[in-house]
Enzyme design. Structure first.
Site, PDB file in Angstrom:
ATOM      1  N   HIS A 312       0.811  -1.211   0.000  1.00 41.95           N
ATOM      2  CA  HIS A 312       0.000   0.000   0.000  1.00 41.95           C
ATOM      3  C   HIS A 312       0.844   1.260   0.000  1.00 41.95           C
ATOM      4  CE1 HIS A 312      -2.242   3.332   1.864  1.00 41.95           C
ATOM      5  NE2 HIS A 312      -3.270   2.815   1.224  1.00 41.95           N
ATOM      6  N   CYS A 313       2.052   1.208   0.552  1.00 38.20           N
ATOM      7  CA  CYS A 313       2.772   2.444   0.842  1.00 38.20           C
ATOM      8  C   CYS A 313       3.605   2.986  -0.316  1.00 38.20           C
ATOM      9  CB  CYS A 313       3.667   2.230   2.065  1.00 38.20           C
ATOM     10  SG  CYS A 313       2.726   2.072   3.597  1.00 38.20           S
ATOM     11  N   ILE A 314       4.610   2.253  -0.742  1.00 38.37           N
ATOM     12  CA  ILE A 314       5.564   2.812  -1.694  1.00 38.37           C
ATOM     13  C   ILE A 314       4.925   3.139  -3.049  1.00 38.37           C
ATOM     14  CG2 ILE A 314       7.713   2.374  -2.940  1.00 38.37           C
ATOM     15  CD1 ILE A 314       8.741   0.900  -0.549  1.00 38.37           C
ATOM     16  N   ASP A 317       1.878   6.213  -1.589  1.00 34.68           N
ATOM     17  CA  ASP A 317       2.163   7.382  -0.757  1.00 34.68           C
ATOM     18  C   ASP A 317       2.775   8.546  -1.530  1.00 34.68           C
ATOM     19  OD1 ASP A 317       1.230   5.697   1.142  1.00 34.68           O
ATOM     20  OD2 ASP A 317       2.990   5.767   2.436  1.00 34.68           O
TER      21      ASP A 317
END
Length: 602
Positions: A312-314, A317
């Site tokens: 989900h993050c890299i 974001d």
């Protein structure tokens, strides 16, 4: 609900000054109304936190919410989890965890002690002092932030909020979200004031799925409040069951800090991923380069190549941060370039796979390909933004017969809605394939068994470090074409000039198929034209000659396989270059199965 939550600690000098500026008549009337509705509490907030009498609700029971709810409950708080997925709720009520790292026994103990319950209705918020929002924040089809889940959670809980409630948003989001989409909607709907009638904080999640080093409790917790009173309440609450709390001046600072953490990783991973194809063509082993660079004890942090970015993050974001900056008139070019570079890696992997098959006399169209691993990260079952999904789509679009095996992912849904099941990892599966692509470096895979039976392996994670076999090619190591050249020489001797002419025709056909594949690849990726990236060097190039000489010098060494660094973003790790077999085997005992920091956290 505890009475204390209406009056958390001292309001501070700022509140005293604000009261002094308010007309005495208005101030006295307002205080009198509050006293009539809510009698003065007998306990302080600190006492309620100390005796765990506060009650909490966690909205969203996924990779972030469930671990947080369990940590709260294990510390003695009564926690109720809310999730719109009735299937998840049913599993939790039955004592079955669907999150790696949370054991069924732990969940069952919390259920039996009534410290944890779960449901689908927002009405449970009415009995809560603290509400923590942990819902997804994906991207829309237009590649923009999708905060609809946050808005839905806020809308669902607002009618049930009690005066004095503390609302904490943990979902990763762009700067300003907490103020615009949590604080302001509640203030408007209830005619309340944040910091006086209720309290609002932002505390970004920092979950690293599958990590054996860092969990909810021992990961420093950043928190920002809408007001000093909000920050005081939130810091005391988290500080009561987490090892370290890091207060910052505002919710927007906390939101930006979270985005920057993963933007830093995205940009550095993109730099390595951009260098990877260049090293392959220049005859340079990128793993050895990174290992050498990692010996610098200051000013450097190692990142490693892979088939793409996931989680989900890299992948997400940085887009939230770039979008927020663009909204204010700023352009973050590094972020946009890094995102483009990282998202091209699955294409490079498939291009390289096609070239490897072509060298072995196979067209990618009709080739039998096994993807070893579909999860975005080692030893977890998370498919979110997994680059293996893109590799699968591109191979299928090129006409390959693609199957997958993953000990953590038994099934996944294809774009057409059909379900594809994982194949058992076995010698039969490896031998069936024309090519095995290692897309996720799960510990459960027996890589030596794979090398013993697969005709050809393309390792995008450097997971085969130390394995024996000349059939292994590692992403980021020099391209090799001497095997095909050697095959041509044999055919010359056996068949004469006619055989060479036939081979020349076949080679031209493969080159045409390669160009056709690149067109298909770009159609599948939503791009136009042909790609110039990942072009093949020809047989007899210096890179191939140098490798051949190395193999003659070290006949027992597998030069395509080099151990890599640690995957944790908090550890630098080590990696090792190609040496003799005994030296490599010794290091593999320490490093086998470890890959680079090119994955998301949650």
């Amino acid at each position: 609900m505890s009475e204390n939550s209406l009056y958390p600690e001292e309001k501070g000098q700022e509140d005293k000054e604000k009261q002094a500026e308010t007309p005495a008549e208005h101030r006295g009337g307002k205080q009198q109304r509050l006293k009539q509705l809510y009698p003065k509490p007998q306990q302080t907030t600190l006492q309620c936190i100390h005796d765990r009498s506060l009650k909490a609700v966690v909205i969203g029971l996924g990779y972030v919410g469930l671990p947080m709810a369990v940590e709260m409950a294990q510390s003695g708080y009564q926690v109720h989890g809310i999730d719109v997925d009735a299937g998840k709720v049913a599993k939790l009520r039955a004592g079955h965890s669907y999150i790696i790292g949370i054991e069924d026994e732990v969940l069952q103990t919390l259920l039996e002690s009534n410290l944890f319950t779960a449901g689908t209705e927002y009405a449970a918020v009415a009995g809560a002092d603290v509400i923590v929002i942990c819902v997804p924040t994906p991207l829309t089809n237009a590649h923009q932030p999708d905060i609809s889940y946050i808005s839905s959670a806020v809308g669902g809980m607002t009618p049930y909020l009690q005066l004095g409630s503390l609302v904490i948003l943990e979902s990763t989001t762009y700067p300003g979200t907490t103020e615009e989409h949590v604080k302001q909607p509640v203030e408007a709907a209830r005619d309340w004031t944040a910091g006086e009638h209720f309290y609002v904080c932002y505390s970004p999640e920092r979950v690293d799925p599958g990590s054996v080093h860092y969990g909810v409790k021992n990961t420093p917790k950043i928190i920002g409040g809408s007001t000093p009173a909000c920050l005081s309440y939130g810091s005391q609450f988290y500080g009561s069951f987490l090892n370290e709390v890091v207060p910052v001046s505002s919710t927007t600072v906390a939101e930006t800090a979270k985005l920057f953490e993963n933007t830093f990783r995205s940009i550095n991973i993109a730099l390595v991923n951009e260098l990877t194809p260049a090293c392959e063509q220049m005859g340079v082993d990128i793993w050895e380069v990174l290992q050498a660079a990692a010996t610098k004890p200051f000013g450097y942090m190692p990142f490693y190549p892979g088939p793409g970015i996931g989680g989900h993050c890299i992948p997400i974001d940085p887009i939230y941060l770039s979008w927020a900056a663009n909204r204010q008139g700023s352009e973050l070019r590094f972020i946009e370039l890094a995102d483009t570079t990282n998202r091209q890696m699955p294409q490079h992997v498939v291009q390289r796979a096609a070239a490897l098959l072509e060298q072995r006399g196979h067209s990618i169209r009709g080739a039998r390909v096994v993807l070893a691993g579909m999860a975005y990260k080692k030893d977890i079952d998370d498919l979110r933004e997994s680059p293996a999904l893109d590799v699968f789509r591109l191979l299928s679009a090129a006409g390959a017969d693609v199957v997958f095996t993953d000990p953590m992912v038994p099934v996944f849904r294809q774009d057409d809605g059909s379900m594809l099941q994982s194949r058992p990892a076995s010698p039969e599966l490896w031998a069936w394939a024309d090519l095995v692509i290692i897309t996720t470096d799960h510990t459960a895979f027996d890589y030596q068994e794979m090398a013993d039976h697969a005709p050809l392996i393309f390792d995008t994670r450097n997971a085969t470090a130390g394995c024996r076999g000349d059939n292994i090619v590692v992403l980021g190591q020099p391209e090799r074409h001497y095997e095909r050249a050697h095959s041509l020489e044999q055919e010359k001797g056996a068949e004469g000039e006619a055989g060479v002419q036939s081979e020349h025709v076949e080679h031209e056909e493969h080159e045409m198929e390669k160009e056709d594949f690149q067109d298909i690849e770009h159609e599948a990726a939503g791009l136009g034209g042909r790609s110039d990236s990942g072009q093949l060097t020809r047989e007899g190039d210096p890179a191939g000659v140098d490798l051949k000489r190395q193999r003659e010098k070290y006949p027992d060494t597998k030069h395509e396989c080099v151990p890599s660094g640690e995957s944790s973003e908090n550890e630098n790790g080590e990696s090792y270059g190609s040496q003799d077999a005994a030296w490599a085997d010794q290091d593999v005992k320490k490093m086998h199965g470890k890959t680079g920091d090119n994955y998301g956290e949650s």
